[in-house]
Write a protein that holds these residues in place. Sequence first.
Motif, short mmCIF file in Angstrom:
data_model
loop_
_atom_site.label_atom_id
_atom_site.label_comp_id
_atom_site.label_asym_id
_atom_site.label_seq_id
_atom_site.Cartn_x
_atom_site.Cartn_y
_atom_site.Cartn_z
N GLU A 216 0.81 -1.22 0.00
CA GLU A 216 0.00 0.00 0.00
C GLU A 216 0.84 1.27 0.00
OE1 GLU A 216 -4.07 0.31 1.27
OE2 GLU A 216 -3.43 -0.52 -0.65
N LEU A 217 2.16 1.16 0.22
CA LEU A 217 2.97 2.36 0.40
C LEU A 217 2.91 3.33 -0.78
CD1 LEU A 217 6.13 1.00 2.26
CD2 LEU A 217 4.28 2.39 3.19
N PRO A 218 2.99 2.88 -2.04
CA PRO A 218 2.89 3.86 -3.13
C PRO A 218 1.56 4.61 -3.13
CG PRO A 218 3.81 1.79 -3.92
CD PRO A 218 3.30 1.53 -2.53
N ALA A 219 0.47 3.91 -2.83
CA ALA A 219 -0.83 4.57 -2.79
C ALA A 219 -0.89 5.56 -1.63
CB ALA A 219 -1.95 3.53 -2.66
N LEU A 220 -0.29 5.21 -0.48
CA LEU A 220 -0.29 6.12 0.66
C LEU A 220 0.55 7.36 0.37
CD1 LEU A 220 0.01 3.64 3.67
CD2 LEU A 220 -2.04 4.70 2.72
N ARG A 221 1.67 7.17 -0.30
CA ARG A 221 2.49 8.33 -0.64
C ARG A 221 1.72 9.29 -1.54
NH1 ARG A 221 3.97 12.30 -1.12
NH2 ARG A 221 6.01 13.23 -1.56
N ALA A 222 0.93 8.75 -2.45
CA ALA A 222 0.13 9.59 -3.34
C ALA A 222 -0.97 10.33 -2.59
CB ALA A 222 -0.48 8.74 -4.46
N LEU A 223 -1.41 9.78 -1.45
CA LEU A 223 -2.47 10.41 -0.66
C LEU A 223 -1.96 11.51 0.26
CD1 LEU A 223 -4.55 7.26 0.40
CD2 LEU A 223 -5.25 9.04 -1.21
N LEU A 224 -0.65 11.54 0.50
CA LEU A 224 -0.09 12.51 1.44
C LEU A 224 0.05 13.88 0.79
CD1 LEU A 224 1.08 12.74 4.34
CD2 LEU A 224 3.34 12.33 3.34
N ALA A 225 -0.53 14.89 1.43
CA ALA A 225 -0.42 16.26 0.93
C ALA A 225 1.04 16.71 0.96
CB ALA A 225 -1.29 17.19 1.78
N PRO A 226 1.41 17.71 0.14
CA PRO A 226 2.82 18.13 0.05
C PRO A 226 3.46 18.46 1.40
CG PRO A 226 1.57 19.09 -1.73
CD PRO A 226 0.57 18.39 -0.86
N ALA A 227 2.72 19.10 2.30
CA ALA A 227 3.29 19.44 3.61
C ALA A 227 2.78 18.51 4.70
CB ALA A 227 2.96 20.89 3.96
N GLY A 228 2.26 17.34 4.31
CA GLY A 228 1.65 16.43 5.27
C GLY A 228 2.65 15.56 6.00
N THR A 229 2.12 14.83 7.01
CA THR A 229 2.93 13.92 7.82
C THR A 229 2.25 12.57 7.90
OG1 THR A 229 3.76 15.74 9.19
CG2 THR A 229 3.98 13.53 10.08
N ALA A 230 3.03 11.51 7.72
CA ALA A 230 2.54 10.14 7.89
C ALA A 230 3.18 9.56 9.14
CB ALA A 230 2.88 9.29 6.68
N GLY A 261 9.09 0.72 25.27
CA GLY A 261 9.32 -0.72 25.34
C GLY A 261 10.04 -1.20 24.08
N GLU A 262 9.47 -2.21 23.43
CA GLU A 262 10.07 -2.78 22.23
C GLU A 262 9.56 -2.15 20.95
OE1 GLU A 262 10.92 -7.23 22.52
OE2 GLU A 262 9.18 -7.02 23.83
N TRP A 263 8.73 -1.11 21.06
CA TRP A 263 8.03 -0.56 19.90
C TRP A 263 8.47 0.86 19.61
CZ3 TRP A 263 4.94 -3.88 17.22
CH2 TRP A 263 4.60 -5.07 17.87
N VAL A 264 8.33 1.26 18.35
CA VAL A 264 8.72 2.60 17.92
C VAL A 264 7.71 3.08 16.87
CG1 VAL A 264 10.26 1.77 16.09
CG2 VAL A 264 10.64 4.02 17.09
N ALA A 265 7.51 4.39 16.82
CA ALA A 265 6.68 5.02 15.79
C ALA A 265 7.51 6.09 15.11
CB ALA A 265 5.42 5.63 16.39
N LEU A 266 7.33 6.24 13.80
CA LEU A 266 8.09 7.20 13.00
C LEU A 266 7.15 8.25 12.42
CD1 LEU A 266 10.30 4.70 10.95
CD2 LEU A 266 10.75 5.63 13.22
N ALA A 267 7.54 9.50 12.49
CA ALA A 267 6.84 10.58 11.81
C ALA A 267 7.61 10.89 10.54
CB ALA A 267 6.75 11.82 12.71
N CYS A 268 6.93 10.79 9.39
CA CYS A 268 7.60 10.96 8.10
C CYS A 268 6.90 12.02 7.26
CB CYS A 268 7.61 9.65 7.32
SG CYS A 268 8.49 8.28 8.14
N SER A 269 7.68 12.75 6.49
CA SER A 269 7.13 13.66 5.51
C SER A 269 7.39 13.07 4.12
CB SER A 269 7.80 15.04 5.62
OG SER A 269 9.19 14.93 5.32
N GLY A 270 6.78 13.67 3.11
CA GLY A 270 7.10 13.27 1.75
C GLY A 270 8.31 14.05 1.28
N ARG A 271 8.94 13.56 0.27
CA ARG A 271 10.11 14.25 -0.25
C ARG A 271 9.71 15.53 -0.97
NH1 ARG A 271 13.30 8.99 -2.68
NH2 ARG A 271 14.13 8.25 -0.72
#
Length: 271
Positions: A216-230, A261-271
């Motif tokens: 699903e990653l390519p479709a999600l990248r297409a859904l992210l607004a230019p200044a958005g955060t995933a 604990g053993e888990w991590v979350a990442l905040a990502c922007s689009g290029r």
Amino acid sequence: MLRVPAGEEEAVAARLWPLEPLGLEWRSAPGEELVVAYFREGEPRDGLAALPYPVVADRLLPDADWLAAWRAGAQPIPVGARLLVDPREPEPGTPPAAEPGRTTLLLPARTAFGVGSHESTRLAWELAENLGLAAGARALDVGCGTGILAFGAGIAGARWTAGYDLDPAAALLAGQYARLNGLPVRFFAGPAAALAAPARFDLLFVNVIPAEIGPELPALRALLAPAGTALFSGLLLTEAAAAAARLAAAGFVERARRAEGEWVALACSGR
């Protein structure tokens, strides 16, 4: 029921989720740790054979509401700084749980994932909250489960919120929770491609096991607004570097992270 080395329960659970169990349970016995996975009768479980852990029991159980006992003893769960999730079944005449400064979400624990008890859910919400991402945003909860992250975004001031899940039962249940809480969040069952092509979102919550979300990653990248955060959660710390590399290859750039604990979350922007 699998016998696993002590301390590896979370890692085993992460490898079991792609097999779509109805639920997972941890048990301790003298000299061993056990992970109990529940599946529907007749559901293929060939993936279990690929795991390097012995199956010590495999039996058919009568159909039942396996979460009823848990709900009866559950207590409201604080999530972040402003949410209070009540996973108990609502009782007529009994007021919902309340705590000063927090908004209560009624999410009776049934069959969908996400009542705030797991680190991955909390990490995704805490990143959104700490970075101030929800206010005024168009938000999408990917693999929504109960819809908790979409609800949190709406409570925090998102101007439009939606969620989807490949599991129709989860999407239907999330819709029931929206009505129970009086929140105008839209849910649907299906993939990201079901959204209209011009759709763009300022905030994506992706609290999904990495093996499930890859296609699903390519479709999600297409859904992210230019200044958005995933926000990507459901990642084990041991998998974070590999996950960040896969996300980068799909056009997501890590900007921040949060671990518990053993888990991590990442905040990502689009290029």
